[in-house]
Design a protein around this motif. Structure first.
Motif, short mmCIF file in Angstrom:
data_model
loop_
_atom_site.label_atom_id
_atom_site.label_comp_id
_atom_site.label_asym_id
_atom_site.label_seq_id
_atom_site.Cartn_x
_atom_site.Cartn_y
_atom_site.Cartn_z
N THR A 73 14.27 -6.24 8.88
CA THR A 73 14.12 -4.83 9.17
C THR A 73 15.47 -4.10 9.68
OG1 THR A 73 11.82 -5.39 9.83
CG2 THR A 73 12.38 -3.12 10.63
N CYS A 74 16.14 -4.91 10.51
CA CYS A 74 17.22 -4.21 10.86
C CYS A 74 18.39 -3.98 10.00
CB CYS A 74 18.10 -5.04 12.06
SG CYS A 74 17.25 -5.07 13.68
N MET A 75 18.55 -4.97 8.84
CA MET A 75 19.25 -4.95 7.83
C MET A 75 18.90 -3.60 6.86
SD MET A 75 19.55 -8.89 6.51
CE MET A 75 20.83 -8.59 5.33
N ILE A 76 17.61 -3.29 6.65
CA ILE A 76 16.94 -2.41 6.12
C ILE A 76 17.43 -1.07 6.88
CG2 ILE A 76 15.02 -1.01 5.26
CD1 ILE A 76 13.73 -3.72 4.74
N TYR A 77 17.24 -0.78 8.06
CA TYR A 77 17.67 0.25 9.00
C TYR A 77 18.99 0.65 8.62
CZ TYR A 77 18.30 3.11 12.74
OH TYR A 77 18.62 4.23 13.83
N ASN A 78 19.93 -0.50 9.10
CA ASN A 78 21.41 -0.26 8.97
C ASN A 78 21.77 0.12 7.60
OD1 ASN A 78 24.00 -0.46 9.67
ND2 ASN A 78 24.09 -2.38 8.64
N MET A 79 21.12 -0.30 6.51
CA MET A 79 21.51 0.14 5.31
C MET A 79 21.21 1.70 4.79
SD MET A 79 19.66 -1.01 1.52
CE MET A 79 18.01 -0.77 2.06
N GLU A 80 19.98 2.12 5.45
CA GLU A 80 19.50 3.56 5.43
C GLU A 80 20.38 4.51 6.22
OE1 GLU A 80 17.95 4.88 2.79
OE2 GLU A 80 17.67 2.51 1.86
N CYS A 81 20.75 3.98 7.36
CA CYS A 81 21.07 4.82 8.48
C CYS A 81 22.84 4.92 8.40
CB CYS A 81 20.83 4.63 9.71
SG CYS A 81 19.01 5.00 9.89
N LYS A 82 23.46 3.98 7.72
CA LYS A 82 24.70 4.06 7.77
C LYS A 82 25.13 5.04 6.88
CE LYS A 82 28.24 0.35 6.72
NZ LYS A 82 28.52 -0.89 6.39
N GLY A 83 26.34 5.77 7.11
CA GLY A 83 26.84 6.86 6.37
C GLY A 83 25.63 7.89 6.30
N SER A 84 24.77 8.23 6.95
CA SER A 84 23.75 9.33 7.08
C SER A 84 23.05 9.20 5.41
CB SER A 84 24.32 10.52 7.12
OG SER A 84 25.13 10.62 8.25
N ALA A 85 22.58 8.05 5.14
CA ALA A 85 22.07 7.80 3.65
C ALA A 85 20.65 8.43 3.87
CB ALA A 85 21.88 6.32 3.66
N VAL A 86 20.06 8.23 4.78
CA VAL A 86 18.73 9.01 4.83
C VAL A 86 18.77 10.58 4.62
CG1 VAL A 86 16.58 9.52 6.29
CG2 VAL A 86 17.89 7.29 6.44
N LYS A 87 19.71 11.21 5.06
CA LYS A 87 19.85 12.70 5.11
C LYS A 87 20.19 12.95 3.58
CE LYS A 87 21.49 13.45 9.55
NZ LYS A 87 22.70 13.99 10.58
N LYS A 88 20.86 12.07 2.77
CA LYS A 88 21.37 12.28 1.63
C LYS A 88 20.29 12.04 0.61
CE LYS A 88 26.17 11.17 2.39
NZ LYS A 88 27.02 10.17 2.23
N MET A 89 19.25 11.14 0.98
CA MET A 89 18.06 10.92 0.05
C MET A 89 17.11 12.25 0.17
SD MET A 89 18.35 7.80 -0.86
CE MET A 89 17.30 6.73 -1.32
N TYR A 90 16.92 12.97 1.16
CA TYR A 90 16.40 14.19 1.05
C TYR A 90 16.84 15.01 -0.04
CZ TYR A 90 13.84 12.82 5.07
OH TYR A 90 13.00 12.35 6.36
N MET A 91 18.03 15.13 -0.42
CA MET A 91 18.33 15.82 -1.49
C MET A 91 18.31 15.53 -2.86
SD MET A 91 19.67 18.25 0.24
CE MET A 91 19.25 18.44 2.09
N LEU A 92 17.94 14.17 -2.94
CA LEU A 92 17.77 13.51 -4.46
C LEU A 92 16.17 13.71 -4.63
CD1 LEU A 92 19.28 9.91 -3.95
CD2 LEU A 92 20.20 12.01 -5.14
N PRO A 93 15.90 13.64 -6.17
CA PRO A 93 14.71 13.91 -6.75
C PRO A 93 13.84 12.74 -6.25
CG PRO A 93 16.21 13.48 -8.28
CD PRO A 93 16.78 13.59 -7.13
N VAL A 94 13.72 12.15 -5.15
CA VAL A 94 13.08 11.02 -4.89
C VAL A 94 12.09 11.22 -3.91
CG1 VAL A 94 13.26 8.69 -4.19
CG2 VAL A 94 15.06 9.34 -5.75
N SER A 95 10.71 10.73 -3.80
CA SER A 95 9.88 10.84 -2.68
C SER A 95 10.26 10.10 -1.60
CB SER A 95 8.49 10.72 -3.41
OG SER A 95 7.51 10.59 -2.20
N VAL A 96 10.62 10.53 -0.55
CA VAL A 96 11.05 9.63 0.69
C VAL A 96 9.88 8.83 1.34
CG1 VAL A 96 11.93 9.70 3.13
CG2 VAL A 96 13.08 11.20 1.39
N PRO A 97 8.72 9.34 1.33
CA PRO A 97 7.43 8.52 1.75
C PRO A 97 7.43 7.38 0.66
CG PRO A 97 6.93 10.82 2.03
CD PRO A 97 8.36 10.77 1.32
#
Length: 152
Positions: A73-97
């Motif tokens: 879980t920490c590896m997954i969290y680190n992957m998504e929060c490193k470099g503000s990847a989560v913020k970038k995902m909101y701009m993509l045509p991908v459903s975040v949920p």
């Protein structure tokens, strides 16, 4: 389905899948080695052999499982929060949920694989090393289901 394939590639690349597979293999190896080293001592305890198998071996395996879930879980969290990847995902045509649901499904399935590997080792020990008639597959399956649900 496309989101699941993308998440699966990301999880594999970051090492989440190998970590959970390693947890399953380490848990199975621990059970084999511990029972081989302490077989006579464990079987001479004043408990039913099935109780000894589940209580003496499964405690450490559960600690290892919880450690594996936390690390993954920490590896997954680190992957998504490193470099503000989560913020970038909101701009993509991908459903975040849907993305997070896929992460949860991958984590759950890989943890289930780890639990199956560990319980296969316990079943092998039970069928070969416990006295005749002492091993109960139904008890092991119920205990495995209980441990999976409480870990998740």
């Amino acid at each position: 389905m496309k989101t699941l394939a993308i998440e699966l590639r990301k999880e594999k690349r970051t090492g989440v899948i190998p970590v959970l597979l390693a947890v399953g293999v380490l848990g199975a190896a621990y059970a084999f080695v511990n029972f081989i080293m302490r077989k006579d001592t464990l079987l001479n305890l004043p408990l039913a052999p099935m109780d000894v198998l589940l209580t003496q071996l499964y405690g450490m395996i559960m600690v290892l499982n919880l450690f594996g879930i936390v690390v993954a879980t920490c590896m997954i969290y680190n992957m998504e929060c490193k470099g503000s990847a989560v913020k970038k995902m909101y701009m993509l045509p991908v459903s975040v949920p849907a993305m997070y649901l896929c992460k949860f499904l991958i984590l759950t399935v890989m943890f289930l694989v780890a639990i199956v590997l560990q319980n296969l080792a316990l079943a092998q020990i039970g069928m070969t090393d416990l006295p005749d008639g002492a091993f109960e597959m139904g008890t092991l399956v119920r205990f495995a289901g209980y441990s999976f649900l409480t870990s998740m």
